[in-house]
Design a protein around this motif. Structure first.
Motif, mmCIF file in Angstrom:
data_model
loop_
_atom_site.group_PDB
_atom_site.id
_atom_site.type_symbol
_atom_site.label_atom_id
_atom_site.label_comp_id
_atom_site.label_asym_id
_atom_site.label_seq_id
_atom_site.Cartn_x
_atom_site.Cartn_y
_atom_site.Cartn_z
ATOM 1 N N PHE A 126 -3.518 0.852 11.449
ATOM 2 C CA PHE A 126 -2.834 2.148 11.573
ATOM 3 C C PHE A 126 -3.775 3.331 11.753
ATOM 4 O O PHE A 126 -3.321 4.474 11.815
ATOM 5 N N HIS A 177 0.861 -1.185 0.000
ATOM 6 C CA HIS A 177 0.000 0.000 0.000
ATOM 7 C C HIS A 177 0.902 1.240 0.000
ATOM 8 O O HIS A 177 2.126 1.122 0.141
ATOM 9 N N GLU A 184 -2.410 7.944 -1.427
ATOM 10 C CA GLU A 184 -2.488 8.042 0.023
ATOM 11 C C GLU A 184 -2.707 9.507 0.375
ATOM 12 O O GLU A 184 -2.243 10.394 -0.348
ATOM 13 N N PHE A 241 -5.984 8.600 4.504
ATOM 14 C CA PHE A 241 -6.887 7.827 3.637
ATOM 15 C C PHE A 241 -6.059 7.211 2.519
ATOM 16 O O PHE A 241 -4.940 7.658 2.239
ATOM 17 N N ARG A 265 0.207 -6.539 -4.809
ATOM 18 C CA ARG A 265 -0.283 -7.662 -4.004
ATOM 19 C C ARG A 265 -0.464 -8.855 -4.921
ATOM 20 O O ARG A 265 -0.851 -8.688 -6.086
ATOM 21 N N SER A 273 0.691 3.499 2.237
ATOM 22 C CA SER A 273 0.787 4.001 3.614
ATOM 23 C C SER A 273 2.220 4.172 4.146
ATOM 24 O O SER A 273 2.447 5.035 4.999
ATOM 25 N N PHE A 287 -8.438 -0.854 10.321
ATOM 26 C CA PHE A 287 -7.056 -0.873 9.826
ATOM 27 C C PHE A 287 -6.169 -0.751 11.056
ATOM 28 O O PHE A 287 -6.521 -0.003 11.977
HETATM 29 N N1 PHE Z 1 -3.524 1.335 3.293
HETATM 30 C C1 PHE Z 1 -4.917 0.913 3.281
HETATM 31 C C2 PHE Z 1 -5.086 -0.178 2.238
HETATM 32 O O1 PHE Z 1 -4.325 -0.290 1.348
HETATM 33 C C3 PHE Z 1 -5.835 2.069 3.001
HETATM 34 C C4 PHE Z 1 -5.813 3.120 4.066
HETATM 35 C C5 PHE Z 1 -4.929 4.182 4.005
HETATM 36 C C6 PHE Z 1 -6.693 3.043 5.131
HETATM 37 C C7 PHE Z 1 -4.926 5.151 4.992
HETATM 38 C C8 PHE Z 1 -6.698 4.001 6.112
HETATM 39 C C9 PHE Z 1 -5.814 5.045 6.053
HETATM 40 O O2 PHE Z 1 -6.034 -0.943 2.296
#
Ligand code: PHE
Length: 355
Positions: free
Chosen positions: A254, A173, A214, A309, A199, A175, A252
């Motif tokens: 985080f 991701h 992100e 997000f 993935r 993140s 999630f």
């Molecule tokens: N990283 C998460 C994913 O790939 C998405 C996400 C990002 C959720 C930031 C919350 C905050 O599923």
């Protein structure tokens, strides 16, 4: 001796009248090759008297050198002529008008640019991170402790690593860019991070490589209301229409609390209408940044809060521009690109329209 000058004249005439490199090489073989004429003449030296040898030896060597030099000079000549001919015939008239540009902007690129335009209007800047990540940035700092089951849910691609070294991963991701940004910058922070993610998954709506954007905001007094406002404004600007959204509780590691955001949509034959109908489609995950994540990056959760997000760019592109199968996006088929691609000279902007 008269023999020698006759042989020299013969080859000189042949070389002179040759107009191509192949014939020239045939002449070289006939004269200087292993079984060539000069070689044979040299074999004759064995039967000669010492005095004759003293004269003929150097004379034959001289003949060999002369013919080789003539061939070399001619060769250069012919090569230069070939180059001149190519330069003269392969010209390109740069003043001719071009037709329609052959290349198009990929819809994923287009959508990323549209997002950057919308978020920069809200004061976000663009951050980046590497596609190959370490465990710390992709998982641990994001509050996935070692052995946490959510690590398995990410279908991670692991890189091979030398004995005793930790395996790197293809980031699952975007993140980890949150972590890199919080470690390197002081709040207030307001960034989006577009990029590739990976993935081990493939079907009509999943490809092993896909794109996310992100978002991260860190400041004093940030709450869920800011998160909802930013995302609701974003979808309406992106779909260029009033869009009905709902936030559903989710999990999630985080973020806490966490949610997924859905948009209202309706299927109309093969096409999808956003903002109408009874169905909901999930387009992003979001939440308030978990205090453990802030601490892992050296940010004091008592002082600063934030939201984050993450959304799937490819899915948003499919929804907005109506491609039926995600896998076609990365097949590199020029007919698909000609159909779904965008004019690279028309840049997305809020004044004259995003697309
Ligand atoms: N990283 C998460 C994913 O790939 C998405 C996400 C990002 C959720 C930031 C919350 C905050 O599923």
């Amino acid at each position: 001796m008269s023999d020698i000058s006759a042989v020299k004249d013969k080859y000189a005439a042949q070389i002179d009248s040759t107009n191509d490199l192949r014939t020239l090489d045939d002449i070289r073989v006939a004269a200087l090759g292993k079984k060539g004429e000069i070689g044979k003449m040299m074999q004759g030296l064995g039967k000669m008297s010492i005095d004759e040898k003293k004269v003929m030896g150097p004379a034959l060597n001289g003949l060999k050198k002369d013919i080789a030099a003539m061939i070399e000079a001619k060769k250069e000549n012919l090569e230069n002529a070939a180059l001149d001919a190519a330069l003269a015939s392969e010209t390109m008239d740069m003043s001719l008008p071009v037709g329609a540009p052959a290349g198009t902007l990929h819809p994923v690129q287009q959508v990323m640019e549209e997002m950057a335009v919308i978020f920069s209007d809200m004061g976000f800047s663009v951050a980046e991170g590497p596609d190959i990540e370490d465990d710390f940035h992709n998982f641990t700092a994001l509050n996935f402790p070692p052995g946490h089951p959510a690590r398995d849910m990410h279908d991670t691609f692991f890189m091979t690593a030398p004995e005793g070294e930790e395996k790197k991963v293809l980031r699952t991701h975007t993140s980890p860019v949150q972590i890199r940004t919080m470690i390197n910058e002081k709040p207030p922070i307001r960034i989006i991070a577009p990029g590739r993610t990976y993935r081990c998954d493939s079907d009509q709506t999943h490809t092993p490589m896909f794109h996310q954007v992100e978002g991260l905001v860190i400041d004093k007094g940030i709450h869920m209301g800011h998160l909802k406002g930013v995302l609701m404004d974003f979808v309406s600007a992106f779909f260029e229409t009033e869009v009905d959204v709902q936030f559903r509780p989710h999990h999630f590691p985080f973020t806490e609390p966490s949610a997924e955001m859905d948009v209202r949509y309706e299927r109309d034959g093969a096409s999808i209408k956003i903002g109408e109908g009874e169905k909901w489609m999930e387009i992003l995950g979001c939440g308030m940044v978990h205090p453990n994540v802030l601490r892992a990056c050296g940010v004091d959760p008592e002082q600063y809060q934030g939201f984050a997000f993450g959304m799937g760019v490819d899915r948003l592109a499919m929804l907005k521009y109506g491609m039926p199968d995600l896998r076609d996006m990365f097949a590199g088929d020029s007919r698909w690109l000609a159909h779904y691609g965008f004019n690279p000279l028309l840049q997305a902007n809020l004044a004259t329209g995003l697309s």
